[in-house]
Design a protein around this motif. Structure first.
Motif, PDB file in Angstrom:
ATOM      1  N   ASN A 155       0.868  -1.183   0.000  1.00  0.00           N
ATOM      2  CA  ASN A 155       0.000   0.000   0.000  1.00  0.00           C
ATOM      3  C   ASN A 155       0.900   1.226   0.000  1.00  0.00           C
ATOM      4  OD1 ASN A 155      -2.137   1.761   0.154  1.00  0.00           O
ATOM      5  ND2 ASN A 155      -2.781   1.166   2.214  1.00  0.00           N
ATOM      6  N   PHE A 156       1.266   1.655  -1.194  1.00  0.00           N
ATOM      7  CA  PHE A 156       2.247   2.725  -1.369  1.00  0.00           C
ATOM      8  C   PHE A 156       1.770   4.007  -0.672  1.00  0.00           C
ATOM      9  CE2 PHE A 156       4.509   6.028  -3.712  1.00  0.00           C
ATOM     10  CZ  PHE A 156       5.763   5.466  -3.898  1.00  0.00           C
ATOM     11  N   VAL A 157       2.684   4.672  -0.005  1.00  0.00           N
ATOM     12  CA  VAL A 157       2.378   5.964   0.623  1.00  0.00           C
ATOM     13  C   VAL A 157       2.636   7.068  -0.403  1.00  0.00           C
ATOM     14  CG1 VAL A 157       2.950   7.590   2.459  1.00  0.00           C
ATOM     15  CG2 VAL A 157       2.989   5.125   2.913  1.00  0.00           C
ATOM     16  N   PRO A 158       1.613   7.842  -0.784  1.00  0.00           N
ATOM     17  CA  PRO A 158       1.797   8.896  -1.784  1.00  0.00           C
ATOM     18  C   PRO A 158       2.938   9.835  -1.400  1.00  0.00           C
ATOM     19  CG  PRO A 158      -0.531   8.584  -1.334  1.00  0.00           C
ATOM     20  CD  PRO A 158       0.209   7.772  -0.318  1.00  0.00           C
ATOM     21  N   LEU A 159       3.840  10.094  -2.333  1.00  0.00           N
ATOM     22  CA  LEU A 159       4.993  10.949  -2.068  1.00  0.00           C
ATOM     23  C   LEU A 159       4.525  12.370  -1.776  1.00  0.00           C
ATOM     24  CD1 LEU A 159       7.390   9.633  -4.865  1.00  0.00           C
ATOM     25  CD2 LEU A 159       7.180   8.863  -2.487  1.00  0.00           C
ATOM     26  N   GLY A 160       5.081  12.946  -0.718  1.00  0.00           N
ATOM     27  CA  GLY A 160       4.682  14.289  -0.301  1.00  0.00           C
ATOM     28  C   GLY A 160       3.628  14.287   0.772  1.00  0.00           C
ATOM     29  N   THR A 161       3.216  13.092   1.250  1.00  0.00           N
ATOM     30  CA  THR A 161       2.220  12.994   2.323  1.00  0.00           C
ATOM     31  C   THR A 161       2.647  11.904   3.300  1.00  0.00           C
ATOM     32  OG1 THR A 161       0.788  11.232   1.464  1.00  0.00           O
ATOM     33  CG2 THR A 161       0.498  13.427   0.529  1.00  0.00           C
ATOM     34  N   ASN A 162       1.889  11.830   4.391  1.00  0.00           N
ATOM     35  CA  ASN A 162       2.140  10.763   5.361  1.00  0.00           C
ATOM     36  C   ASN A 162       1.232   9.567   5.130  1.00  0.00           C
ATOM     37  OD1 ASN A 162      -0.343  11.635   6.239  1.00  0.00           O
ATOM     38  ND2 ASN A 162       0.257  11.909   8.392  1.00  0.00           N
ATOM     39  N   GLY A 163       0.442   9.598   4.045  1.00  0.00           N
ATOM     40  CA  GLY A 163      -0.453   8.499   3.720  1.00  0.00           C
ATOM     41  C   GLY A 163      -1.814   8.612   4.352  1.00  0.00           C
ATOM     42  N   ALA A 164      -1.968   9.504   5.318  1.00  0.00           N
ATOM     43  CA  ALA A 164      -3.256   9.674   5.996  1.00  0.00           C
ATOM     44  C   ALA A 164      -3.910  11.002   5.642  1.00  0.00           C
ATOM     45  CB  ALA A 164      -3.067   9.567   7.499  1.00  0.00           C
ATOM     46  N   SER A 171      -8.605   8.949   2.847  1.00  0.00           N
ATOM     47  CA  SER A 171      -7.542   9.959   2.856  1.00  0.00           C
ATOM     48  C   SER A 171      -7.563  10.795   1.586  1.00  0.00           C
ATOM     49  CB  SER A 171      -6.172   9.285   2.989  1.00  0.00           C
ATOM     50  OG  SER A 171      -6.062   8.586   4.207  1.00  0.00           O
ATOM     51  N   ASN A 172      -7.167  12.045   1.730  1.00  0.00           N
ATOM     52  CA  ASN A 172      -6.997  12.928   0.586  1.00  0.00           C
ATOM     53  C   ASN A 172      -5.561  12.840   0.061  1.00  0.00           C
ATOM     54  OD1 ASN A 172      -9.632  13.852   0.946  1.00  0.00           O
ATOM     55  ND2 ASN A 172      -8.976  15.512   2.296  1.00  0.00           N
ATOM     56  N   TYR A 173      -5.355  13.461  -1.115  1.00  0.00           N
ATOM     57  CA  TYR A 173      -4.023  13.551  -1.721  1.00  0.00           C
ATOM     58  C   TYR A 173      -3.449  12.169  -2.008  1.00  0.00           C
ATOM     59  CZ  TYR A 173      -4.598  18.213   0.259  1.00  0.00           C
ATOM     60  OH  TYR A 173      -5.093  19.449   0.602  1.00  0.00           O
ATOM     61  N   VAL A 174      -4.056  11.510  -2.987  1.00  0.00           N
ATOM     62  CA  VAL A 174      -3.649  10.155  -3.352  1.00  0.00           C
ATOM     63  C   VAL A 174      -3.157  10.138  -4.792  1.00  0.00           C
ATOM     64  CG1 VAL A 174      -4.452   7.790  -3.699  1.00  0.00           C
ATOM     65  CG2 VAL A 174      -5.227   9.095  -1.709  1.00  0.00           C
ATOM     66  N   GLY A 175      -1.951   9.615  -5.005  1.00  0.00           N
ATOM     67  CA  GLY A 175      -1.343   9.467  -6.308  1.00  0.00           C
ATOM     68  C   GLY A 175       0.064   8.953  -6.098  1.00  0.00           C
ATOM     69  N   LEU A 221      -5.721   2.991  -7.674  1.00  0.00           N
ATOM     70  CA  LEU A 221      -5.666   3.927  -6.552  1.00  0.00           C
ATOM     71  C   LEU A 221      -7.069   4.176  -6.012  1.00  0.00           C
ATOM     72  CD1 LEU A 221      -3.598   5.015  -9.016  1.00  0.00           C
ATOM     73  CD2 LEU A 221      -2.912   6.549  -7.190  1.00  0.00           C
ATOM     74  N   THR A 222      -7.182   4.170  -4.701  1.00  0.00           N
ATOM     75  CA  THR A 222      -8.438   4.476  -4.041  1.00  0.00           C
ATOM     76  C   THR A 222      -8.191   5.528  -2.970  1.00  0.00           C
ATOM     77  OG1 THR A 222      -9.221   2.219  -4.368  1.00  0.00           O
ATOM     78  CG2 THR A 222     -10.375   3.546  -2.725  1.00  0.00           C
ATOM     79  N   GLY A 223      -9.029   6.569  -2.967  1.00  0.00           N
ATOM     80  CA  GLY A 223      -8.880   7.626  -1.978  1.00  0.00           C
ATOM     81  C   GLY A 223     -10.171   8.384  -1.798  1.00  0.00           C
ATOM     82  N   ALA A 224     -10.066   9.504  -1.122  1.00  0.00           N
ATOM     83  CA  ALA A 224     -11.243  10.322  -0.847  1.00  0.00           C
ATOM     84  C   ALA A 224     -11.330  11.467  -1.858  1.00  0.00           C
ATOM     85  CB  ALA A 224     -11.182  10.858   0.580  1.00  0.00           C
ATOM     86  N   SER A 225     -10.516  12.482  -1.687  1.00  0.00           N
ATOM     87  CA  SER A 225     -10.491  13.636  -2.581  1.00  0.00           C
ATOM     88  C   SER A 225      -9.046  13.915  -2.998  1.00  0.00           C
ATOM     89  CB  SER A 225     -11.084  14.867  -1.885  1.00  0.00           C
ATOM     90  OG  SER A 225     -12.438  14.652  -1.545  1.00  0.00           O
ATOM     91  N   TYR A 226      -8.892  14.700  -4.072  1.00  0.00           N
ATOM     92  CA  TYR A 226      -7.570  14.998  -4.629  1.00  0.00           C
ATOM     93  C   TYR A 226      -6.853  13.685  -4.959  1.00  0.00           C
ATOM     94  CZ  TYR A 226      -8.316  19.759  -2.922  1.00  0.00           C
ATOM     95  OH  TYR A 226      -8.825  21.010  -2.695  1.00  0.00           O
ATOM     96  N   ILE A 227      -7.373  13.013  -5.983  1.00  0.00           N
ATOM     97  CA  ILE A 227      -6.822  11.722  -6.388  1.00  0.00           C
ATOM     98  C   ILE A 227      -6.451  11.785  -7.866  1.00  0.00           C
ATOM     99  CG2 ILE A 227      -7.179   9.230  -6.373  1.00  0.00           C
ATOM    100  CD1 ILE A 227      -9.691   9.757  -4.667  1.00  0.00           C
ATOM    101  N   GLY A 228      -5.243  11.337  -8.202  1.00  0.00           N
ATOM    102  CA  GLY A 228      -4.805  11.241  -9.584  1.00  0.00           C
ATOM    103  C   GLY A 228      -3.802  10.119  -9.735  1.00  0.00           C
TER     104      GLY A 228
END
Length: 681
Positions: free
Chosen positions: A78-87, A118-122, A145-152
């Motif tokens: 479950n890759f942690v999106p770069l630039g975030t803590n994954g949460a 979580s937001n900010y997923v990519g 990829l599955t997330g809440a908002s801000y997903i690309g």
């Protein structure tokens, strides 16, 4: 990489760019190489060759990195999106990733991120380095990829969340796979895209997204970019489907095959083949290419040389739905673009079009549509090119698709459903058009505008109930315009016009309270309604002027039927003529009013007519004339000057008030002659 003692490389000029790719002694510890390489811009990239090192970039978010070989990312569960803590928390002081990233043509396969709340997923959750940084030359395959908002697929949010500044420049990036935003949950996902969820102020070029997107019906969902603010998209494309999951009580807003929502931005040389659907959910600002598009600045023709071929379908009570752009606002414009997919809306929808749903913008030029447009029952403003146009200029545009407004639909046109204070020049529509009221081969209802050098070729049909019990004075039907309150100059219609419950039908215009000049209609007109008012050019002329115009089609209806105009209750007619046969019997109704007020040029006139003539045969029961069936002034004498008729006039079924020129006249001065035979059979 190491330089020998005393060895340097120099690239002269401020515009030169140098890139150095190296394997660091310790990953994350950068070497600048500034003492060895001289250039206008020097970027040294640490090489990444494993999924573990790719994930480790999260510890060095200000660095520059490049991929030296293809990477199988499935080793990271479950890759942690770069630039975030994954949460959903943005790292690096809210700046996210601020370096540059070069894929060097490599592929990252099977990237998997599952962070549904979580937001900010990519691959990158947040990128905030500004336009001087780049992400380029990269391919992502089989991403999920599955997330809440801000997903690309590539970036969740391409902007600096701390400062509000622009994100990185994106070029030559491709993503394939699936993006899921709070699917089938009670939440609503916002800003979701196949490539980028949200882009601010950054240029995106030569990118591709082959991503299936499923999201809860939220805002700003796009096949390539969810929301694009102040950025540019060029030479990019998207394929796969975009759909909003059916969640009761929610509305999908700003959904597009390429971009969900765009503000002060541009799209050039780009396309999408995506199907866009909201299922049974109400959708507002839904488009095959862009959902909503507005400009607060002078961004001009901001969609240029772009197209879409996917189908668009929305649920009941949807607003601003179209094949290319759901809504177009401000100084935004469209040039040299087209849509070929079908557009289908649910019951009670508004502003549904083949290219643009609602246009309250600068203009649409050199653009076209060919797909079928279907509005649901009780839909309004349905058009082959634009659903509703307000203060918009349309130039060199056309629509070839069939337009079906649906039962009890209103404002339906082959090109535009509703046109207000708009200018139309050198445009045309050729598909058949059907609807209930305010239905036209080109425009359903035109107000306060200017329409010139245009034509409509498709047949126009009114759909609805038949009979006098369904009489509705607003059921207007025209070969070109259903109801006209604008200036029509040098326009024509060639399609046939027919209606079951239509009350005012014309070969060119059903209802006219504007100016018609230098125009004509050649199609036949047939109305089945007992109270139908029908004319070869205009059904009912309320207060408008008709000049230097003519009609050649046959006209058949029951009451107030004319070769040129069915009824003139106000306004004037001059230098006009009609040649079609006029009949007061439609073969459908047995109503006693059948066959009354039938004329070769005008059925019943309460306005002045001059220098005009009729040459077609006329058949009716009462108030039947070769030129006018009945002329009656109310507060003054009417003037019928320089008029004549040459067609035979036949009165039938115990006819009354039958004349070669005029059947009956009251308070009228008549100067004219008739040469046709008058028969009573």
């Amino acid at each position: 990489m190491a330089f020998g003692a005393g060895i340097t490389a120099a690239l002269g000029g401020t515009g030169t760019v140098a890139k150095v790719f190296y394997n660091p002694t310790t990953f994350g510890t950068a070497t600048s190489y500034g003492g060895n390489v001289t250039a206008g811009k020097l970027t040294a990239y640490q090489l990444v060759n494993t999924a573990a090192k790719l994930q480790a970039i999260n510890n060095f978010l200000s660095g520059n990195f490049a991929i030296s070989r293809d990477i199988n990312a499935s080793t990271i569960v479950n890759f942690v999106p770069l630039g975030t803590n994954g949460a959903g928390t943005v790292a690096n002081g809210g700046n996210g990733f601020t370096g540059s990233f070069d894929g060097l043509g490599s592929t990252i396969d099977k990237l998997s991120i599952s962070r549904g709340t979580s937001n900010y997923v990519g691959l990158f959750g947040v990128v905030g380095g500004g336009a001087q940084t780049t992400i380029e030359n990269l391919t992502l395959t089989n991403a999920k990829l599955t997330g809440a908002s801000y997903i690309g697929g590539l970036i969740g949010a391409n902007y600096n969340t701390a400062t509000g500044g622009a994100g990185a420049t994106i070029r030559n990036v491709s993503v394939s796979g699936a993006v899921i935003g709070r699917a089938l949950s009670t939440f609503v996902g916002d800003r979701i895209g196949g490539l980028i969820g949200y882009n601010r102020g950054a240029a995106i070029t030569e990118t591709t997204a082959q991503v299936t997107i499923v999201a809860g019906p939220g805002a700003e969902i796009g096949g390539l970019v969810g929301a694009n603010e102040g950025g540019s998209i060029a030479q990019s494309r998207a394929s796969g489907n975009v759909s909003a999951a059916v969640i009761g009580g929610y509305v999908a807003t700003g959904v597009g095959g390429l971009v969900g929502s765009q503000v002060d931005a541009s799209i050039t040389d780009s396309f999408t083949s995506r199907n866009v659907t909201t299922g049974g959910v109400q959708g507002n600002n839904i488009g095959g290419l862009v959902g909503s598009f507005g400009c607060s600045l002078a961004c001009g023709s901001a969609i240029v040389n772009s197209w879409t071929s996917g189908a668009v379908s929305v649920g009941n009570k949807s607003r601003n739905v179209d094949g290319l752009a759901g809504s177009l606002n401000g100084t935004a414009g469209i040039d040299q673009s087209y849509a070929t997919g079908t557009v289908t809306s649910g019951t009670g929808s508004d502003a549904v079009g083949g290219l643009v749903g609602l246009s309250n913008a600068t203009g649409v030029t050199n653009s076209r549509t060919t797909g079928t447009v279907t509005g649901g029952t009780n839909s309004t403003s349905v058009g082959g090119l634009v659903g509703s146009a307000v203060q918009t200029s349309l130039l060199h545009d056309y629509a070839d698709g069939v337009v079906y407004g649906g039962l009890e639909s209103k404002y339906v046109g082959g090109l535009i459903g509703t046109s207000q204070a708009s200018t139309l020049d050198d445009v045309h529509a050729s598909g058949s058009v059907s609807g209930s009221s305010y239905v036209g081969g080109l425009v359903g209802w035109s107000r306060e505008g200017n329409i010139a050098n245009i034509h409509a070729d498709g047949n126009v049909t009114q759909i609805g109930n038949m009979g006098s019990s369904y009489y509705n004075p607003y059921r207007y039907l025209g070969g070109l315009v259903g109801a006209n309150e604008s200036v029509l100059y040098s326009v024509y219609a060639s399609g046939n016009v027919s209606g079951l419950a239509t009350d005012n039908g014309g070969g060119l215009v059903g209802y006219n309270n504007g100016l018609i000049t230098g125009s004509y209609a050649t199609g036949n007109v047939f109305l089945a309604n007992d109270a139908g008012v029908a004319g070869g050019l205009v059904g009912w002329n309320v207060g408008g002027t008709i000049m230097v115009s003519f009609a050649t089609g046959n006209v058949t209806a029951n009451r107030k039927v004319g070769g040129l105009v069915g009824e003139v209750s106000g306004g004037t007619v001059f230098e006009a003529w009609a040649s079609g046969a006029v009949s007061g019997f439609n073969g459908v109704s047995a109503n006693l009013r059948s066959g009354a007020y039938i004329g070769g040029l005008i059925g019943a006139s309460g306005g002045d007519v001059s220098n005009s003539y009729a040459i077609g045969t006329v058949t009716g029961v009462s108030h039947v004339g070769g030129f006018i069936g009945s002329a009656s002034g109310s507060n003054r004498n009417l003037e019928m000057i320089g008029v004549y008729a040459v067609g035979a006039v036949t009165g039938v079924n115990g006819s009354t008030y039958v004349g070669g020129l005029i059947g009956s006249a009251n308070k009228a001065t008549i100067v004219g002659n008739a040469d046709g035979a008058v028969l009573d059979v």
